[in-house]
Write an enzyme that holds these catalytic residues in place. Structure first.
Site, short mmCIF file in Angstrom:
data_model
loop_
_atom_site.label_atom_id
_atom_site.label_comp_id
_atom_site.label_asym_id
_atom_site.label_seq_id
_atom_site.Cartn_x
_atom_site.Cartn_y
_atom_site.Cartn_z
CG PHE A 164 -10.98 -35.14 38.31
CD1 PHE A 164 -11.64 -34.06 37.74
CD2 PHE A 164 -10.65 -35.09 39.66
CE1 PHE A 164 -11.96 -32.95 38.50
CE2 PHE A 164 -10.97 -33.97 40.42
CZ PHE A 164 -11.62 -32.90 39.84
CB VAL A 165 -5.25 -34.08 37.83
CG1 VAL A 165 -4.66 -35.19 36.98
CG2 VAL A 165 -5.56 -32.86 36.97
CG ASP A 183 -11.36 -31.08 30.57
OD1 ASP A 183 -11.09 -31.94 29.72
OD2 ASP A 183 -12.22 -31.27 31.45
CG ASP A 227 -6.51 -24.61 36.71
OD1 ASP A 227 -6.95 -24.23 35.60
OD2 ASP A 227 -7.26 -24.93 37.65
P1 5GP Z 1 -12.44 -26.56 30.00
O1 5GP Z 1 -13.37 -25.39 29.87
O2 5GP Z 1 -11.14 -26.40 29.25
O3 5GP Z 1 -13.14 -27.86 29.68
O4 5GP Z 1 -12.11 -26.70 31.54
C1 5GP Z 1 -11.28 -25.82 32.19
C2 5GP Z 1 -11.53 -25.82 33.67
O5 5GP Z 1 -12.12 -27.05 34.11
C3 5GP Z 1 -10.23 -25.70 34.44
O6 5GP Z 1 -9.86 -24.36 34.64
C4 5GP Z 1 -10.55 -26.42 35.73
O7 5GP Z 1 -11.17 -25.54 36.63
C5 5GP Z 1 -11.55 -27.48 35.32
N1 5GP Z 1 -10.94 -28.81 35.14
C6 5GP Z 1 -10.81 -29.48 33.98
N2 5GP Z 1 -10.22 -30.68 34.17
C7 5GP Z 1 -9.97 -30.76 35.51
C8 5GP Z 1 -9.34 -31.77 36.34
O8 5GP Z 1 -8.89 -32.84 35.90
N3 5GP Z 1 -9.25 -31.47 37.66
C9 5GP Z 1 -9.73 -30.32 38.20
N4 5GP Z 1 -9.57 -30.15 39.51
N5 5GP Z 1 -10.30 -29.35 37.45
C10 5GP Z 1 -10.42 -29.57 36.12
#
Ligand code: 5GP
Length: 177
Positions: free
Chosen positions: A155-156, A106, A103
């Site tokens: 954040f979304v 980040d 999805d």
């Molecule tokens: P990363 O490990 O790349 O930092 O984060 C990945 C995971 O963090 C995504 O699969 C998601 O579950 C969560 N995440 C990161 N940013 C957002 C956001 O803006 N909104 C939401 N709902 N989940 C996020």
């Protein structure tokens, strides 16, 4: 622009349903072209990617397989990035063309932690399709082959993404005000 409340926070409309579906269709067309004559296995990362995976899969014009896995827990509004589990990966990936469906990427930590497990199984190829990418937030650089939208570090929620369990059913994507 409409403002909605999810739990204790307000969110503004950021990407309309039409905009999202148009982009998903474009990605499906690109993947269908890139994988012509092959039969890729899509591995969609739950929970957030279920809507993206479904819409993307419907638009493919090639044969493909799909499975869902569960990797990380994401509590509240800050990515913990710790891969807690990886449940549901029953397929043998040896020699397969694998496409991870996420999805949102980040910091990149979740996939950074998980990719070695997949590479260990020696797939023929491995690519990542992410609907959203917060490129400003990158801490663990990854090669993302298919990106829907590069978004600001805000954040979304919506279109499968939640805020503390709510908001996944929204057809649009909303950004924290
Ligand atoms: P990363 O490990 O790349 O930092 O984060 C990945 C995971 O963090 C995504 O699969 C998601 O579950 C969560 N995440 C990161 N940013 C957002 C956001 O803006 N909104 C939401 N709902 N989940 C996020």
């Amino acid at each position: 622009m409409s403002v909605i409340r999810v739990h204790d926070k307000s969110f503004d409309t950021y990407l309309s349903e039409e905009t999202i579906l148009k982009r998903v269709k474009e990605i499906a067309a690109t993947i269908s072209k890139d994988y012509e004559g092959r039969r890729p296995l899509f591995i969609a990362v739950l929970n957030g990617s279920f809507m993206f995976a479904s819409d993307l899969f419907k638009q493919l014009t090639i044969e493909a397989e799909l499975c869902f896995i569960k990797l990380a827990s994401y509590k509240g509004m800050k990515s913990s990035g710790n891969v807690v589990t990886s449940i549901g990966l029953e397929d043998d990936l040896f020699g397969k063309d694998v496409i991870i469906v996420e999805d949102i990427v980040d910091t990149g930590k979740t996939l950074h932690n998980f990719l070695p497990k997949l590479i260990h199984q020696q797939p023929r190829s491995l690519r990542i399709a992410a609907l959203l990418h917060k490129s400003e937030a990158t801490e663990f650089p990854l090669e993302l082959h298919y990106i829907g939208f590069d978004i600001p570090n805000k954040f979304v929620v919506g279109y499968g993404l939640d805020y503390d369990g709510l908001g996944r059913n929204l057809k649009e994507i909303y950004q924290l005000t």
